[in-house]
Design a protein around this motif. Sequence first.
Motif, PDB file in Angstrom:
ATOM      1  N   GLY A  92      15.511  36.147   6.323  1.00  0.00           N
ATOM      2  CA  GLY A  92      16.780  35.542   6.700  1.00  0.00           C
ATOM      3  C   GLY A  92      16.770  34.030   6.836  1.00  0.00           C
ATOM      4  O   GLY A  92      17.805  33.419   7.113  1.00  0.00           O
ATOM      5  N   PHE A  93      15.611  33.399   6.640  1.00  0.00           N
ATOM      6  CA  PHE A  93      15.553  31.942   6.741  1.00  0.00           C
ATOM      7  C   PHE A  93      16.355  31.315   5.609  1.00  0.00           C
ATOM      8  O   PHE A  93      16.371  31.829   4.488  1.00  0.00           O
ATOM      9  N   GLN A  94      17.001  30.187   5.924  1.00  0.00           N
ATOM     10  CA  GLN A  94      17.766  29.441   4.936  1.00  0.00           C
ATOM     11  C   GLN A  94      17.193  28.036   4.808  1.00  0.00           C
ATOM     12  O   GLN A  94      16.715  27.463   5.789  1.00  0.00           O
ATOM     13  N   LEU A  95      17.291  27.502   3.613  1.00  0.00           N
ATOM     14  CA  LEU A  95      16.854  26.131   3.378  1.00  0.00           C
ATOM     15  C   LEU A  95      17.791  25.189   4.120  1.00  0.00           C
ATOM     16  O   LEU A  95      19.010  25.277   3.983  1.00  0.00           O
ATOM     17  N   GLU A  96      17.220  24.308   4.921  1.00  0.00           N
ATOM     18  CA  GLU A  96      18.022  23.335   5.668  1.00  0.00           C
ATOM     19  C   GLU A  96      17.795  21.918   5.174  1.00  0.00           C
ATOM     20  O   GLU A  96      18.617  21.044   5.425  1.00  0.00           O
ATOM     21  N   GLY A  97      16.699  21.681   4.500  1.00  0.00           N
ATOM     22  CA  GLY A  97      16.444  20.341   4.000  1.00  0.00           C
ATOM     23  C   GLY A  97      15.149  20.269   3.230  1.00  0.00           C
ATOM     24  O   GLY A  97      14.340  21.194   3.241  1.00  0.00           O
ATOM     25  N   THR A  98      14.985  19.151   2.555  1.00  0.00           N
ATOM     26  CA  THR A  98      13.785  18.909   1.776  1.00  0.00           C
ATOM     27  C   THR A  98      13.198  17.569   2.177  1.00  0.00           C
ATOM     28  O   THR A  98      13.898  16.553   2.163  1.00  0.00           O
ATOM     29  N   LEU A  99      11.939  17.585   2.554  1.00  0.00           N
ATOM     30  CA  LEU A  99      11.209  16.347   2.810  1.00  0.00           C
ATOM     31  C   LEU A  99      10.565  15.979   1.473  1.00  0.00           C
ATOM     32  O   LEU A  99       9.552  16.555   1.071  1.00  0.00           O
ATOM     33  N   ARG A 100      11.202  15.066   0.775  1.00  0.00           N
ATOM     34  CA  ARG A 100      10.803  14.752  -0.594  1.00  0.00           C
ATOM     35  C   ARG A 100       9.447  14.060  -0.645  1.00  0.00           C
ATOM     36  O   ARG A 100       9.183  13.123   0.098  1.00  0.00           O
ATOM     37  N   GLU A 101       8.593  14.590  -1.526  1.00  0.00           N
ATOM     38  CA  GLU A 101       7.267  14.036  -1.782  1.00  0.00           C
ATOM     39  C   GLU A 101       6.495  13.732  -0.495  1.00  0.00           C
ATOM     40  O   GLU A 101       5.832  12.714  -0.367  1.00  0.00           O
ATOM     41  N   GLU A 102       6.559  14.662   0.446  1.00  0.00           N
ATOM     42  CA  GLU A 102       5.960  14.509   1.772  1.00  0.00           C
ATOM     43  C   GLU A 102       4.470  14.852   1.797  1.00  0.00           C
ATOM     44  O   GLU A 102       3.749  14.425   2.688  1.00  0.00           O
ATOM     45  N   LEU A 103       4.018  15.629   0.835  1.00  0.00           N
ATOM     46  CA  LEU A 103       2.656  16.172   0.848  1.00  0.00           C
ATOM     47  C   LEU A 103       1.896  15.730  -0.393  1.00  0.00           C
ATOM     48  O   LEU A 103       2.398  15.865  -1.515  1.00  0.00           O
ATOM     49  N   PHE A 104       0.672  15.244  -0.200  1.00  0.00           N
ATOM     50  CA  PHE A 104      -0.185  14.859  -1.330  1.00  0.00           C
ATOM     51  C   PHE A 104      -1.200  15.966  -1.580  1.00  0.00           C
ATOM     52  O   PHE A 104      -2.054  16.251  -0.739  1.00  0.00           O
ATOM     53  N   ARG A 105      -1.081  16.626  -2.721  1.00  0.00           N
ATOM     54  CA  ARG A 105      -1.991  17.700  -3.121  1.00  0.00           C
ATOM     55  C   ARG A 105      -2.153  17.679  -4.635  1.00  0.00           C
ATOM     56  O   ARG A 105      -1.201  17.406  -5.362  1.00  0.00           O
ATOM     57  N   PHE A 106      -3.333  18.018  -5.100  1.00  0.00           N
ATOM     58  CA  PHE A 106      -3.603  18.185  -6.527  1.00  0.00           C
ATOM     59  C   PHE A 106      -3.313  16.891  -7.302  1.00  0.00           C
ATOM     60  O   PHE A 106      -2.862  16.919  -8.444  1.00  0.00           O
ATOM     61  N   GLY A 107      -3.532  15.748  -6.639  1.00  0.00           N
ATOM     62  CA  GLY A 107      -3.374  14.466  -7.303  1.00  0.00           C
ATOM     63  C   GLY A 107      -1.959  13.930  -7.398  1.00  0.00           C
ATOM     64  O   GLY A 107      -1.721  12.919  -8.063  1.00  0.00           O
ATOM     65  N   LYS A 108      -0.988  14.607  -6.745  1.00  0.00           N
ATOM     66  CA  LYS A 108       0.385  14.090  -6.764  1.00  0.00           C
ATOM     67  C   LYS A 108       1.130  14.527  -5.506  1.00  0.00           C
ATOM     68  O   LYS A 108       0.633  15.346  -4.727  1.00  0.00           O
ATOM     69  N   ASN A 109       2.320  13.986  -5.322  1.00  0.00           N
ATOM     70  CA  ASN A 109       3.115  14.300  -4.142  1.00  0.00           C
ATOM     71  C   ASN A 109       4.038  15.488  -4.395  1.00  0.00           C
ATOM     72  O   ASN A 109       4.576  15.638  -5.494  1.00  0.00           O
ATOM     73  N   HIS A 110       4.208  16.316  -3.337  1.00  0.00           N
ATOM     74  CA  HIS A 110       5.045  17.515  -3.406  1.00  0.00           C
ATOM     75  C   HIS A 110       6.026  17.511  -2.241  1.00  0.00           C
ATOM     76  O   HIS A 110       5.782  16.909  -1.193  1.00  0.00           O
ATOM     77  N   ASP A 111       7.108  18.253  -2.421  1.00  0.00           N
ATOM     78  CA  ASP A 111       8.110  18.391  -1.363  1.00  0.00           C
ATOM     79  C   ASP A 111       7.647  19.396  -0.315  1.00  0.00           C
ATOM     80  O   ASP A 111       6.892  20.337  -0.617  1.00  0.00           O
ATOM     81  N   ILE A 112       8.130  19.201   0.908  1.00  0.00           N
ATOM     82  CA  ILE A 112       8.013  20.205   1.962  1.00  0.00           C
ATOM     83  C   ILE A 112       9.432  20.657   2.284  1.00  0.00           C
ATOM     84  O   ILE A 112      10.323  19.827   2.494  1.00  0.00           O
ATOM     85  N   LEU A 113       9.647  21.953   2.287  1.00  0.00           N
ATOM     86  CA  LEU A 113      10.960  22.512   2.584  1.00  0.00           C
ATOM     87  C   LEU A 113      11.056  22.846   4.060  1.00  0.00           C
ATOM     88  O   LEU A 113      10.120  23.399   4.638  1.00  0.00           O
ATOM     89  N   VAL A 114      12.198  22.518   4.655  1.00  0.00           N
ATOM     90  CA  VAL A 114      12.478  22.845   6.045  1.00  0.00           C
ATOM     91  C   VAL A 114      13.456  24.020   6.021  1.00  0.00           C
ATOM     92  O   VAL A 114      14.517  23.946   5.394  1.00  0.00           O
ATOM     93  N   MET A 115      13.080  25.119   6.695  1.00  0.00           N
ATOM     94  CA  MET A 115      13.915  26.315   6.717  1.00  0.00           C
ATOM     95  C   MET A 115      14.208  26.688   8.166  1.00  0.00           C
ATOM     96  O   MET A 115      13.423  26.386   9.063  1.00  0.00           O
ATOM     97  N   GLY A 116      15.343  27.349   8.378  1.00  0.00           N
ATOM     98  CA  GLY A 116      15.721  27.752   9.727  1.00  0.00           C
ATOM     99  C   GLY A 116      16.439  29.084   9.735  1.00  0.00           C
ATOM    100  O   GLY A 116      17.011  29.520   8.729  1.00  0.00           O
ATOM    101  N   LEU A 117      16.412  29.724  10.894  1.00  0.00           N
ATOM    102  CA  LEU A 117      17.108  30.990  11.106  1.00  0.00           C
ATOM    103  C   LEU A 117      17.758  30.950  12.478  1.00  0.00           C
ATOM    104  O   LEU A 117      17.074  30.755  13.490  1.00  0.00           O
ATOM    105  N   LEU A 118      19.082  31.114  12.505  1.00  0.00           N
ATOM    106  CA  LEU A 118      19.831  31.153  13.754  1.00  0.00           C
ATOM    107  C   LEU A 118      19.884  32.567  14.301  1.00  0.00           C
ATOM    108  O   LEU A 118      19.932  33.541  13.537  1.00  0.00           O
ATOM    109  N   ARG A 119      19.935  32.668  15.623  1.00  0.00           N
ATOM    110  CA  ARG A 119      20.041  33.965  16.289  1.00  0.00           C
ATOM    111  C   ARG A 119      21.216  34.772  15.726  1.00  0.00           C
ATOM    112  O   ARG A 119      21.073  35.960  15.420  1.00  0.00           O
TER     113      ARG A 119
END
Length: 191
Positions: A156-183
Motif C-alpha cells: 500500500g505504500f505510495q511514491l511521495e517523492g524522489t531524491l534525485r541522484e542522492e546515492l553513489f553506487r556502481f560508479g554513478k549517482n542513483h535516485d532514492i525514492l521516498v514512499m509513504g503509507l497513511l493509516r
Amino acid sequence: MGESKLIKKYIKGFLTGNKVTLRKITKEDYESYSNVEDVMESRLLMNDGIPFPPTDADHEKFLGEISSEKDDYMFAIELKDEKVFIGTIAVYLVNWNNGTCHVGISIGPDYQGKGYGTDAMKVLLDFIFNYMNVNKVKLQVFGYNKRAIASYEKCGFQLEGTLREELFRFGKNHDILVMGLLRKDWEDALV
C-alpha cells in the motif's frame, strides 16, 4: 465484539502473517543476523553508506543496543512453519508528536523474491497501526531496487517523492525514492 474475544483475536494473530512470524531477536540469532547482513548484494540494496563489510563486533554492538525502552523496534523475521531466521524488520525514527515513523527490512538473498518480505511488512504495518499511535509510515528505497519497490506497493505504500541522484553506487549517482503509507489508506485496503 466482546473484550475477551477482541483480545483473543489479536493474541492469536499477533506478529504472525501467512508465511512469517516476527519475534524478538535473541543471542542465538547473532550468527544468522551476521550472515544476512554480511552479504554484499544485500548491503548494496539497503545501506547507503560505503559498502564496507561490518565486523562481528559491529553486529554484536548494534544488536546489543536493541531495547524495548527506546522508540526503535527491531524484530527477527522467522519462517512461520520452519522456524528459520531469514532477516530483520524494524520501526525507527518514531515521531510521536507528528505520528510518523520509518520502517526498514533486510532479508537474506536465499529468501528474497518469495513473498516473505511483503508478508513481514504487512505484519509490521498491522503492529504499527494497531499498537502504536502512528498515522504515517515512511521508507526510502534505492531507485534500482525494483523488487523492493514492487513489494512496498503491494503493501500500500505510495511514491511521495524522489531524491534525485542522492546515492553513489556502481560508479554513478542513483535516485532514492521516498514512499509513504497513511493509516486511512491502510484501513481502506483492509475493507
